[in-house]
Design a protein around this motif. Structure first.
Motif, mmCIF file in Angstrom:
data_model
loop_
_atom_site.group_PDB
_atom_site.id
_atom_site.type_symbol
_atom_site.label_atom_id
_atom_site.label_comp_id
_atom_site.label_asym_id
_atom_site.label_seq_id
_atom_site.Cartn_x
_atom_site.Cartn_y
_atom_site.Cartn_z
ATOM 1 N N LEU A 35 2.695 0.011 -9.380
ATOM 2 C CA LEU A 35 3.385 -0.895 -10.000
ATOM 3 C C LEU A 35 3.651 -0.803 -11.268
ATOM 4 O O LEU A 35 3.558 -1.776 -12.182
ATOM 5 C CB LEU A 35 2.406 -2.386 -9.697
ATOM 6 N N GLY A 36 4.168 0.185 -11.840
ATOM 7 C CA GLY A 36 4.759 0.594 -13.000
ATOM 8 C C GLY A 36 3.652 1.029 -14.087
ATOM 9 O O GLY A 36 4.072 1.457 -15.093
ATOM 10 N N LEU A 56 3.909 -4.812 -0.585
ATOM 11 C CA LEU A 56 5.163 -5.450 -0.646
ATOM 12 C C LEU A 56 6.107 -4.626 -1.686
ATOM 13 O O LEU A 56 7.262 -4.276 -1.259
ATOM 14 C CB LEU A 56 5.177 -6.777 -1.093
ATOM 15 N N HIS A 57 5.724 -4.219 -2.578
ATOM 16 C CA HIS A 57 6.559 -3.701 -3.844
ATOM 17 C C HIS A 57 6.198 -2.467 -4.376
ATOM 18 O O HIS A 57 6.968 -1.746 -4.800
ATOM 19 C CB HIS A 57 6.410 -4.765 -5.191
ATOM 20 N N GLY A 58 4.835 -2.029 -3.928
ATOM 21 C CA GLY A 58 4.640 -0.471 -4.449
ATOM 22 C C GLY A 58 5.505 0.496 -4.225
ATOM 23 O O GLY A 58 5.568 1.284 -5.328
ATOM 24 N N ARG A 59 6.283 0.743 -3.226
ATOM 25 C CA ARG A 59 7.317 1.792 -2.963
ATOM 26 C C ARG A 59 8.592 1.743 -3.795
ATOM 27 O O ARG A 59 9.338 2.494 -3.641
ATOM 28 C CB ARG A 59 7.584 1.902 -1.299
ATOM 29 N N LYS A 60 8.653 0.704 -4.347
ATOM 30 C CA LYS A 60 9.777 0.550 -5.209
ATOM 31 C C LYS A 60 10.043 1.190 -6.378
ATOM 32 O O LYS A 60 10.794 1.508 -7.279
ATOM 33 C CB LYS A 60 10.169 -1.208 -5.695
ATOM 34 N N TYR A 61 8.573 1.506 -6.830
ATOM 35 C CA TYR A 61 8.536 2.410 -8.016
ATOM 36 C C TYR A 61 8.583 3.662 -7.835
ATOM 37 O O TYR A 61 7.974 4.420 -7.104
ATOM 38 C CB TYR A 61 6.971 2.204 -8.598
#
Ligand code: UDP
Length: 245
Positions: free
Chosen positions: A7-8, A237-242
């Motif tokens: 997450l960044g 939900l968002h982990g793979r966006k990083y």
């Protein structure tokens, strides 16, 4: 060192031993190195506050202090092999520096705690050179004096135990003024060294249930702990966006 972007936040994929060995190399370089050990609550705080994420990412070593962070790394396909908690790394470092000339300063905790921690550490790690202590309660206008006290003590390493995110922000703020070569932000560790707080028994640590033990002992943490399920869901939900390096 390989890192996993959670997450960044760029967490180093190191074991407790590797982290301690890395810290030992920091003594050879003439600048302050910061060591932070975020758990899932802290990574969630950084997810909400990009300035704080930047502070974490500016550190020289960032380890996974919490089973939630270890699971997140697995979910993202870059598994960290073990939880590398600040307290455990600090114990290893103490063991490695006790027979050297490296000097330690203890900063943080309620009045009296760092002094008791000093006594206990001197008993347990015979030969350790603890050159100063300071409680963690101060006003902003006292900060320059604290930096001065740490610098004048001749410490090579300082344990900054103010809780997160205060300790990370404090270290980042004073990075250019502090003379020690290592500053570790390690939360409630002084309380554990002093014996004023107990660490979870092995059973809880082994099974990734330290959070549950703490909740039983400190039920007021429930608010903060609600970040644990939020963290798991956010990583899913968002982990793979990083982007991973
Ligand atoms: N603390 C401190 N100054 C403050 C707030 C907290 O020295 O202004 C100390 C507190 O006495 C305790 C530690 O910071 O020893 C925080 O421990 P905790 O286990 O809550 O750390 P965290 O889980 O936030 O890393």
């Amino acid at each position: 060192m390989d890192k996993v972007n959670i997450l960044g936040v760029n967490v180093d994929m190191v074991t407790i031993d590797e982290a301690a060995d890395k810290i030992l190399t920091f003594f050879d370089e003439d600048k302050l190195h910061s060591v932070f050990t975020p758990n899932s609550e802290i990574i969630m705080a950084a997810y909400r506050d990009r300035d704080f994420a930047e502070i974490l990412n500016s550190s020289d070593l960032l380890t996974a202090d919490g089973i939630g962070v270890v699971y997140a790394s697995k979910m993202l396909g870059k598994p960290i092999s073990e939880r590398a908690a600040g307290y455990d790394i600090a114990c290893k470092v103490l063991d490695k520096i006790k027979d050297t000339d490296h000097k330690l300063f203890l900063f943080g905790g309620k009045p009296g705690v760092s002094e008791i921690a000093k006594e206990k550490l001197e008993e347990k790690y015979k030969g350790i050179k603890i050159v100063g202590t300071r409680n963690g309660y101060f006003k902003e206008d006292e900060e320059a004096g604290i930096v001065d006290e740490i610098n004048k003590s001749g410490a090579d390493i300082v344990f900054v135990c103010l809780g997160a995110p205060k300790q990370e922000k404090w270290i980042a703020k004073h990075k250019d003024e502090l003379k020690p070569r290592v500053a570790m932000g390690i939360g409630g560790s002084l309380d554990v060294f002093a014996g004023t707080a107990l660490r979870a028994p092995d059973f809880y640590c082994k099974h990734g249930l330290e959070w549950f033990y703490r909740l039983k002992k400190e039920p007021w943490r429930i608010g903060r702990m609600m970040d644990l399920p939020k963290f798991a869901v956010t990583v899913m939900l968002h982990g793979r966006k990083y982007k991973q390096n």
